[in-house]
Design an enzyme around this catalytic site. Structure first.
Site: not given
Length: 88
Positions: A14-16, A61, A65, A86
């Site tokens: 994840s780049l979140s 994610t 969900k 989400n």
């Protein structure tokens, strides 16, 4: 300082956090955003930490969900319709 997370499993890709922390810094918001790899049996505890305001909120994610829904008090109309969450 407020804490936010993205939760999932797997989550390493994840780049979140990179994206969210950039915007938090740009907007001078005193918060941190990180990722947490959870097992399904740990979902309830994370939701309780949000309800107790130990965590300000989280993004959800796959594969969680749908699996977070039984631990939530209410759903938005969209989450109700899609049976998918989400953001908490």
């Amino acid at each position: 300082m407020k804490k936010y997370f993205v939760i999932g499993n797997p989550i390493g890709h994840s780049l979140s956090p990179k994206l969210q922390n950039y915007w938090l810094k740009q907007e001078n918001i005193k918060a941190v955003y990180d990722k947490i790899k959870l097992e399904e049996n740990e979902i309830k505890e994370i939701i309780q930490d949000i309800k107790k305001q130990k965590i300000a909120g989280c993004n959800v994610t796959v594969p969680f969900k749908k699996k977070v829904i039984p631990f939530l008090d209410t759903l938005s109309p969209q989450a109700e319709q899609t049976q998918s969450v989400n953001t908490i």
